[in-house]
Design a protein around this motif. Structure first.
Motif, PDB file in Angstrom:
ATOM      1  N   GLN A 193       0.877  -1.124   0.020  1.00  0.00           N
ATOM      2  CA  GLN A 193       0.108   0.010   0.088  1.00  0.00           C
ATOM      3  C   GLN A 193       0.857   1.183   0.071  1.00  0.00           C
ATOM      4  N   PRO A 194       0.488   2.534  -0.638  1.00  0.00           N
ATOM      5  CA  PRO A 194       1.125   3.682  -0.534  1.00  0.00           C
ATOM      6  C   PRO A 194       1.540   4.169   0.655  1.00  0.00           C
ATOM      7  N   CYS A 195       2.722   4.583   0.885  1.00  0.00           N
ATOM      8  CA  CYS A 195       3.126   4.868   2.197  1.00  0.00           C
ATOM      9  C   CYS A 195       4.088   5.939   2.127  1.00  0.00           C
ATOM     10  N   ILE A 196       4.134   7.003   3.063  1.00  0.00           N
ATOM     11  CA  ILE A 196       5.361   7.921   3.309  1.00  0.00           C
ATOM     12  C   ILE A 196       5.618   7.924   4.913  1.00  0.00           C
ATOM     13  N   SER A 197       6.813   7.541   4.862  1.00  0.00           N
ATOM     14  CA  SER A 197       7.349   7.511   6.317  1.00  0.00           C
ATOM     15  C   SER A 197       7.543   8.789   6.978  1.00  0.00           C
ATOM     16  N   GLU A 198       7.657   8.707   8.324  1.00  0.00           N
ATOM     17  CA  GLU A 198       8.233  10.174   8.874  1.00  0.00           C
ATOM     18  C   GLU A 198       9.348  10.801   8.383  1.00  0.00           C
ATOM     19  N   TYR A 199      10.508   9.836   8.049  1.00  0.00           N
ATOM     20  CA  TYR A 199      11.753   9.948   7.546  1.00  0.00           C
ATOM     21  C   TYR A 199      11.723  10.824   6.162  1.00  0.00           C
ATOM     22  N   THR A 200      10.796  10.024   5.190  1.00  0.00           N
ATOM     23  CA  THR A 200      10.638  10.484   3.868  1.00  0.00           C
ATOM     24  C   THR A 200       9.661  11.811   4.063  1.00  0.00           C
ATOM     25  N   ALA A 201       8.849  11.923   4.619  1.00  0.00           N
ATOM     26  CA  ALA A 201       7.983  13.296   4.668  1.00  0.00           C
ATOM     27  C   ALA A 201       8.912  14.328   5.142  1.00  0.00           C
ATOM     28  N   GLN A 202       9.845  14.145   6.280  1.00  0.00           N
ATOM     29  CA  GLN A 202      10.691  15.377   6.618  1.00  0.00           C
ATOM     30  C   GLN A 202      11.706  15.754   5.318  1.00  0.00           C
ATOM     31  N   ARG A 203      12.181  14.876   4.622  1.00  0.00           N
ATOM     32  CA  ARG A 203      13.202  15.248   3.569  1.00  0.00           C
ATOM     33  C   ARG A 203      12.201  15.737   2.538  1.00  0.00           C
ATOM     34  N   VAL A 204      11.141  15.249   2.265  1.00  0.00           N
ATOM     35  CA  VAL A 204      10.117  15.929   1.056  1.00  0.00           C
ATOM     36  C   VAL A 204       9.913  17.188   1.509  1.00  0.00           C
ATOM     37  N   ALA A 205       9.512  17.675   2.739  1.00  0.00           N
ATOM     38  CA  ALA A 205       9.180  18.941   3.157  1.00  0.00           C
ATOM     39  C   ALA A 205      10.419  19.889   3.073  1.00  0.00           C
ATOM     40  N   SER A 206      11.541  19.557   3.501  1.00  0.00           N
ATOM     41  CA  SER A 206      12.759  20.179   3.252  1.00  0.00           C
ATOM     42  C   SER A 206      12.995  20.565   1.707  1.00  0.00           C
ATOM     43  N   LEU A 207      12.671  19.638   0.778  1.00  0.00           N
ATOM     44  CA  LEU A 207      12.938  19.897  -0.586  1.00  0.00           C
ATOM     45  C   LEU A 207      11.715  21.054  -1.009  1.00  0.00           C
ATOM     46  N   ILE A 208      10.508  20.912  -0.684  1.00  0.00           N
ATOM     47  CA  ILE A 208       9.408  21.659  -1.123  1.00  0.00           C
ATOM     48  C   ILE A 208       9.805  23.004  -0.468  1.00  0.00           C
ATOM     49  N   LYS A 209      10.325  23.116   0.601  1.00  0.00           N
ATOM     50  CA  LYS A 209      10.590  24.457   1.400  1.00  0.00           C
ATOM     51  C   LYS A 209      11.758  25.231   0.522  1.00  0.00           C
TER      52      LYS A 209
END
Length: 112
Positions: free
Chosen positions: A29-45
């Protein structure tokens, strides 16, 4: 030829591990872990990335050990010995992480 035999044996062992230890309703099932979410947020920011581009970049282009975009129960996952493994999508589908619940248990979201 020896490499192929060893590779095939690791794949067989991984499939056997998943059959014994994964929740089939959560597996893949699709998943975004806490680790991935933090790195994604950093790139978006930092600008220049849409959420989709940032997630793709983190999951596909990192030289570090990255998490998966799908829930799995990899053979090295040992949630009963190291509950923080449940924080990662690589282990999120393990039965020990789900306990029959949709949410990851609170104890799995702590620090290492």
């Amino acid at each position: 030829l020896a490499f192929n035999a060893a590779h095939l044996e690791r794949r067989r062992a991984a499939r056997a591990w998943r059959r014994a230890n994964a929740d089939p309703h959560r597996l893949w099932q699709p998943c975004i872990s806490e680790y991935t979410a933090q790195r994604v947020a950093s790139l978006i920011k930092s600008g220049g990335f849409t959420p989709e581009q940032a997630q793709r970049s983190v999951l596909l282009n990192s030289t570090e050990s990255v998490d998966k975009g799908k829930q799995d129960c990899e053979p090295w996952c040992r949630p009963t010995q190291k509950p923080a493994h449940c924080r990662f999508c690589k282990c999120r589908a393990c039965l020990a992480c789900t306990n029959g619940s949709v949410a990851v248990p609170a104890w799995a979201s702590g620090s290492y």
